[in-house]
Write a protein that holds these residues in place. Structure first.
Motif, mmCIF file in Angstrom:
data_model
loop_
_atom_site.group_PDB
_atom_site.id
_atom_site.type_symbol
_atom_site.label_atom_id
_atom_site.label_comp_id
_atom_site.label_asym_id
_atom_site.label_seq_id
_atom_site.Cartn_x
_atom_site.Cartn_y
_atom_site.Cartn_z
ATOM 1 N N MET A 5 0.904 -1.229 0.281
ATOM 2 C CA MET A 5 -0.007 0.073 -0.162
ATOM 3 C C MET A 5 0.794 1.279 -0.132
ATOM 4 N N LEU A 6 0.765 2.194 -1.074
ATOM 5 C CA LEU A 6 1.717 3.242 -1.050
ATOM 6 C C LEU A 6 0.770 4.310 -0.655
ATOM 7 N N VAL A 7 1.099 5.114 0.308
ATOM 8 C CA VAL A 7 0.496 6.319 0.943
ATOM 9 C C VAL A 7 1.360 7.695 0.364
ATOM 10 N N ASP A 8 0.622 8.394 -0.541
ATOM 11 C CA ASP A 8 1.351 9.676 -1.182
ATOM 12 C C ASP A 8 0.457 10.438 -1.710
ATOM 13 N N ASN A 9 0.688 11.864 -1.343
ATOM 14 C CA ASN A 9 -0.288 12.820 -2.124
ATOM 15 C C ASN A 9 0.308 13.569 -3.331
ATOM 16 N N ASP A 10 1.305 13.207 -3.812
ATOM 17 C CA ASP A 10 2.284 13.616 -4.713
ATOM 18 C C ASP A 10 2.013 12.543 -5.968
ATOM 19 N N PRO A 11 1.314 12.768 -6.850
ATOM 20 C CA PRO A 11 1.209 11.710 -8.286
ATOM 21 C C PRO A 11 2.543 11.428 -8.925
ATOM 22 N N GLU A 12 3.237 12.508 -9.012
ATOM 23 C CA GLU A 12 4.334 12.500 -10.002
ATOM 24 C C GLU A 12 5.258 11.390 -9.097
ATOM 25 N N ARG A 13 5.328 11.687 -7.693
ATOM 26 C CA ARG A 13 6.317 11.063 -6.903
ATOM 27 C C ARG A 13 5.854 9.676 -6.698
ATOM 28 N N SER A 14 4.645 9.389 -6.580
ATOM 29 C CA SER A 14 4.019 8.122 -6.523
ATOM 30 C C SER A 14 4.165 7.112 -7.729
ATOM 31 N N ASP A 15 4.106 8.056 -9.013
ATOM 32 C CA ASP A 15 4.232 7.101 -10.075
ATOM 33 C C ASP A 15 5.776 6.591 -10.153
ATOM 34 N N SER A 16 6.634 7.647 -9.798
ATOM 35 C CA SER A 16 7.960 7.195 -9.720
ATOM 36 C C SER A 16 8.257 5.887 -8.797
ATOM 37 N N LEU A 17 7.934 6.105 -7.709
ATOM 38 C CA LEU A 17 7.982 5.153 -6.637
ATOM 39 C C LEU A 17 7.187 3.807 -7.110
ATOM 40 N N GLU A 18 6.249 4.099 -7.502
ATOM 41 C CA GLU A 18 5.328 2.899 -8.172
ATOM 42 C C GLU A 18 6.196 1.973 -9.158
ATOM 43 N N SER A 19 6.936 2.754 -10.043
ATOM 44 C CA SER A 19 7.734 2.135 -11.097
ATOM 45 C C SER A 19 9.141 1.342 -10.564
ATOM 46 N N ALA A 20 9.676 2.112 -9.528
ATOM 47 C CA ALA A 20 10.760 1.468 -9.021
ATOM 48 C C ALA A 20 10.435 0.354 -8.115
ATOM 49 N N LEU A 21 9.098 0.074 -7.591
ATOM 50 C CA LEU A 21 8.583 -0.847 -7.145
ATOM 51 C C LEU A 21 8.385 -2.156 -8.173
ATOM 52 N N HIS A 22 7.897 -1.613 -9.005
ATOM 53 C CA HIS A 22 7.824 -2.670 -10.094
ATOM 54 C C HIS A 22 8.840 -3.403 -10.779
ATOM 55 N N GLU A 23 10.117 -2.555 -10.816
ATOM 56 C CA GLU A 23 11.373 -2.921 -11.033
ATOM 57 C C GLU A 23 12.014 -3.834 -10.094
ATOM 58 N N ALA A 24 11.654 -3.634 -8.936
ATOM 59 C CA ALA A 24 12.218 -4.470 -7.942
ATOM 60 C C ALA A 24 11.421 -5.616 -7.515
ATOM 61 N N GLY A 25 10.353 -5.846 -8.712
ATOM 62 C CA GLY A 25 9.522 -7.118 -8.276
ATOM 63 C C GLY A 25 8.121 -6.911 -7.503
ATOM 64 N N TYR A 26 7.830 -5.634 -7.206
ATOM 65 C CA TYR A 26 6.753 -5.579 -6.431
ATOM 66 C C TYR A 26 5.638 -5.113 -7.379
ATOM 67 N N LYS A 27 4.695 -5.888 -8.030
ATOM 68 C CA LYS A 27 3.782 -5.673 -8.837
ATOM 69 C C LYS A 27 2.584 -5.283 -8.392
ATOM 70 N N ASN A 28 2.040 -5.804 -7.031
ATOM 71 C CA ASN A 28 0.791 -5.473 -6.651
ATOM 72 C C ASN A 28 0.539 -4.183 -5.627
ATOM 73 N N THR A 29 0.315 -3.166 -6.102
ATOM 74 C CA THR A 29 0.545 -1.953 -5.276
ATOM 75 C C THR A 29 -0.882 -1.240 -5.372
ATOM 76 N N ILE A 30 -1.278 -0.935 -4.147
ATOM 77 C CA ILE A 30 -2.488 -0.102 -3.922
ATOM 78 C C ILE A 30 -1.920 1.270 -3.725
ATOM 79 N N ARG A 31 -2.469 2.234 -4.162
ATOM 80 C CA ARG A 31 -2.381 3.839 -3.653
ATOM 81 C C ARG A 31 -3.489 4.338 -3.112
ATOM 82 N N ILE A 32 -3.036 5.253 -2.099
ATOM 83 C CA ILE A 32 -4.023 5.923 -1.306
ATOM 84 C C ILE A 32 -3.443 7.365 -1.146
ATOM 85 N N THR A 33 -4.199 8.226 -0.600
ATOM 86 C CA THR A 33 -3.448 9.279 -0.311
ATOM 87 C C THR A 33 -3.459 9.531 1.466
#
Length: 192
Positions: A5-33
């Motif tokens: 579960m990714l908690v962030d209110n900055d969409p650009e930063r969230s996109d960046s972190l989610e991409s890094a997570l996908h690259e690290a093998g974590y593909k199942n991400t839920i985003r909330i503010t």
């Protein structure tokens, strides 16, 4: 695979972190503010790990983390852009497993998450052991109290009182500590 579960209110930063997570093998991400009800979101989505990315933890966020840690403990990784010693201590006290200040760890993201999970699991194991020891200590106190009552009222030796309690527990399919508590409570009701 872990659900994050990714908690962030900055969409650009969230996109960046989610991409890094996908690259690290974590593909199942839920985003909330951060303004979402964190406990309700954790109950609803059942994440394995909570990642929070924000400038610095505010009081409301820390309180939400404390509630989650108490009600539904999870490994929590906090990425903060700035911090001070008091804020870091408050975050750790609220249940944060890893507190990272400055830029996102990039290539180290997977190891940061693995360390946070391992630290969380070790903490949970220690917490369970402590609760077990507290329970056994309370059982021992209750058994000693019940034995004392039996020794006094039935004129029994300590061993005879213990064997009587043990038989009472076995006959009722209870643990001896529970039988002792029931006996002490019954004697208190009878004024004994």
């Amino acid at each position: 695979m872990h659900k994050l579960m990714l908690v962030d209110n900055d969409p650009e930063r969230s996109d960046s972190l989610e991409s890094a997570l996908h690259e690290a093998g974590y593909k199942n991400t839920i985003r909330i503010t951060p303004d979402a009800n964190l406990l309700a979101a954790v109950r609803s989505h059942q994440p394995d790990i909570i990642l929070i990315d924000m400038q610095s933890p505010d009081r409301d966020t820390l309180e939400s983390l404390r509630t989650v840690s108490k009600e539904m403990p999870k490994p929590i990784v906090f990425f903060a852009e700035q911090s001070d010693l008091d804020t870091t201590r408050a975050a750790i006290s609220a249940g944060v497993s890893a507190y990272i200040v400055d830029d996102l760890p990039g290539k180290r993201l997977k190891s940061v998450l693995e360390v946070a999970i391992a630290r969380f699991q070790e903490h949970q194991k220690l917490r369970e052991e402590l609760e077990d020891y507290k329970g056994r200590l309370q059982d021992r106190k209750d058994v000693d109290k019940a034995k004392g009552i039996l020794m006094q009222h039935r004129n029994l030796s300590e061993e005879e009182a213990y064997q009587l309690l043990r038989k009472m527990a076995m006959d009722r399919n209870m643990k001896i500590g529970e039988a002792a508590r029931n006996f002490v409570a019954a004697m208190a009701l009878l004024g004994g």
